[in-house]
Design a protein around this motif. Structure first.
Motif, PDB file in Angstrom:
ATOM      1  N   ALA A   1       0.881  -0.787  -0.527  1.00 13.91           N
ATOM      2  CA  ALA A   1      -0.155   0.035  -0.023  1.00 13.91           C
ATOM      3  C   ALA A   1       0.360   1.366   0.252  1.00 13.91           C
ATOM      4  O   ALA A   1       0.609   2.442  -0.910  1.00 13.91           O
ATOM      5  N   ILE A   2       2.175   1.638   1.186  1.00  6.17           N
ATOM      6  CA  ILE A   2       2.518   3.013   0.906  1.00  6.17           C
ATOM      7  C   ILE A   2       3.108   2.791  -0.385  1.00  6.17           C
ATOM      8  O   ILE A   2       3.524   4.017  -0.668  1.00  6.17           O
ATOM      9  N   ALA A   3       3.592   1.837  -1.222  1.00  5.52           N
ATOM     10  CA  ALA A   3       4.631   2.465  -2.225  1.00  5.52           C
ATOM     11  C   ALA A   3       3.227   2.322  -3.765  1.00  5.52           C
ATOM     12  O   ALA A   3       3.973   3.839  -3.755  1.00  5.52           O
ATOM     13  N   ALA A   4       1.543   2.396  -3.211  1.00  8.06           N
ATOM     14  CA  ALA A   4       0.667   3.089  -3.930  1.00  8.06           C
ATOM     15  C   ALA A   4       1.293   4.336  -4.162  1.00  8.06           C
ATOM     16  O   ALA A   4       1.050   4.921  -4.322  1.00  8.06           O
ATOM     17  N   VAL A   5       1.082   4.608  -2.764  1.00 13.04           N
ATOM     18  CA  VAL A   5       0.363   5.826  -2.289  1.00 13.04           C
ATOM     19  C   VAL A   5       1.318   6.981  -2.268  1.00 13.04           C
ATOM     20  O   VAL A   5       1.343   7.757  -2.963  1.00 13.04           O
ATOM     21  N   ILE A   6       2.876   6.673  -2.185  1.00 12.39           N
ATOM     22  CA  ILE A   6       4.093   7.041  -2.784  1.00 12.39           C
ATOM     23  C   ILE A   6       4.274   7.417  -4.599  1.00 12.39           C
ATOM     24  O   ILE A   6       3.813   8.644  -5.209  1.00 12.39           O
ATOM     25  N   ALA A   7       3.867   6.202  -4.917  1.00 14.75           N
ATOM     26  CA  ALA A   7       3.349   6.669  -6.218  1.00 14.75           C
ATOM     27  C   ALA A   7       2.878   7.776  -6.651  1.00 14.75           C
ATOM     28  O   ALA A   7       3.005   8.188  -7.755  1.00 14.75           O
ATOM     29  N   PHE A   8       1.024   8.029  -6.122  1.00 10.57           N
ATOM     30  CA  PHE A   8       0.149   8.837  -6.081  1.00 10.57           C
ATOM     31  C   PHE A   8       0.936  10.468  -6.007  1.00 10.57           C
ATOM     32  O   PHE A   8       0.443  10.984  -6.780  1.00 10.57           O
ATOM     33  N   GLY A   9       1.009  10.435  -5.315  1.00 13.02           N
ATOM     34  CA  GLY A   9       1.825  11.264  -4.830  1.00 13.02           C
ATOM     35  C   GLY A   9       2.749  12.436  -6.194  1.00 13.02           C
ATOM     36  O   GLY A   9       2.743  13.643  -5.442  1.00 13.02           O
ATOM     37  N   THR A  10       4.081  11.098  -6.176  1.00 10.90           N
ATOM     38  CA  THR A  10       4.853  11.943  -7.200  1.00 10.90           C
ATOM     39  C   THR A  10       3.974  11.920  -8.563  1.00 10.90           C
ATOM     40  O   THR A  10       4.844  12.593  -9.413  1.00 10.90           O
ATOM     41  N   ALA A  11       3.441  10.948  -8.462  1.00 10.90           N
ATOM     42  CA  ALA A  11       2.452  11.483  -9.980  1.00 10.90           C
ATOM     43  C   ALA A  11       2.235  13.137 -10.696  1.00 10.90           C
ATOM     44  O   ALA A  11       2.029  13.158 -11.274  1.00 10.90           O
ATOM     45  N   LEU A  12       1.649  13.699  -9.301  1.00  8.44           N
ATOM     46  CA  LEU A  12       0.517  14.563  -9.089  1.00  8.44           C
ATOM     47  C   LEU A  12       2.014  15.854  -8.913  1.00  8.44           C
ATOM     48  O   LEU A  12       1.983  16.672  -9.456  1.00  8.44           O
TER      49      LEU A  12
END
Length: 240
Positions: A63-74
């Motif tokens: 989950a944390i990897a997906a959460v970080i990927a979401f933030g860095t995409a933005l």
């Protein structure tokens, strides 16, 4: 003589608004600090995970990897980008926690919960950081709130089953965040078994449907571990 004292409903509403204000203020402070505080080693470790999507990782579920990927995409590869998703989830978790407190104890309980979450070191500092605790808190709080709603409903009704489904989905999200999420179904099972008023719910489909949904969401982590010889489970059991 006219009684100018506020009625109980007005007090409750005011305390609820204050609770929401505390939650929003705490999140705003976290956003400011997120851009100022250097990334910690654990955060950069999970950031590296986000660049290599997988069903699970050695230390924790994904989950944390997906959460970080979401933030860095933005926001790109910045401090805000790495931490944005975690801070957003801290808002979700805090709102769910104070809403649960309000449902169980009224506006005063919601206000106390909001202040506690704002100043408690593990929350005040921990929810600023991009670690598995942020998605865990959000999923655990939402799951507990949905669980309370489920046991408020008449057993076997569609409304009850719907809330059990919501509980199960939140459980799945919690298990995808951190293995300590097993405390949610463990606590729910203990409560259902010990309280005679709740025990009969184990004979209805709702709790089992919710549990099934949670395990289905968590199944990619189980399969990843099974394929590689259970490294993540073994590490955390030994580490714990």
């Amino acid at each position: 003589m006219k009684d100018d004292r506020p009625i109980a409903g007005e007090d409750e509403s005011r305390e609820w608004r204050l609770a929401l204000g505390v939650v929003l203020a705490a999140v705003a402070v976290r956003f400011v600090l997120a851009g100022l505080v250097p990334l910690l080693p654990d955060e950069t470790y999970y950031w590296e995970w986000s660049r290599r999507p997988a069903a699970s990782y050695f230390d924790h579920p994904p989950a944390i990897a997906a959460v970080i990927a979401f933030g860095t995409a933005l926001f790109g590869d910045t401090r805000i980008g790495v931490r944005f998703g975690a801070i957003l989830l801290s808002l979700v978790g805090s709102l769910a926690a104070v809403a649960l407190a309000r449902r169980l104890g009224g506006g005063r309980a919601a206000l106390i919960a909001a202040v506690a979450l704002a100043v408690m070191p593990m929350a005040a500092a921990g929810l600023l950081l991009a670690t598995p605790d942020a998605p865990l808190l959000a999923a655990f709080a939402v799951g507990t709130w949905a669980l309370v709603r489920a046991v408020e409903k008449e057993p076997g009704t569609l409304a009850e089953i719907g809330w059990w489904c919501a509980t199960g989905l939140a459980l799945g999200a919690a298990l995808l965040s951190k293995y300590t999420a097993v405390l949610l179904p463990a606590g729910a099972a203990l409560g259902l078994l010990l309280d005679p008023r709740l025990r009969r719910r184990l004979m209805t489909p709702g709790p089992w449907i919710g549990l099934g949904l949670g395990l289905a969401a968590f199944s990619p982590v189980i399969m990843w571990n099974a394929k590689l010889g259970w490294p993540s489970f073994a590490f955390q059991l030994d580490h714990g």
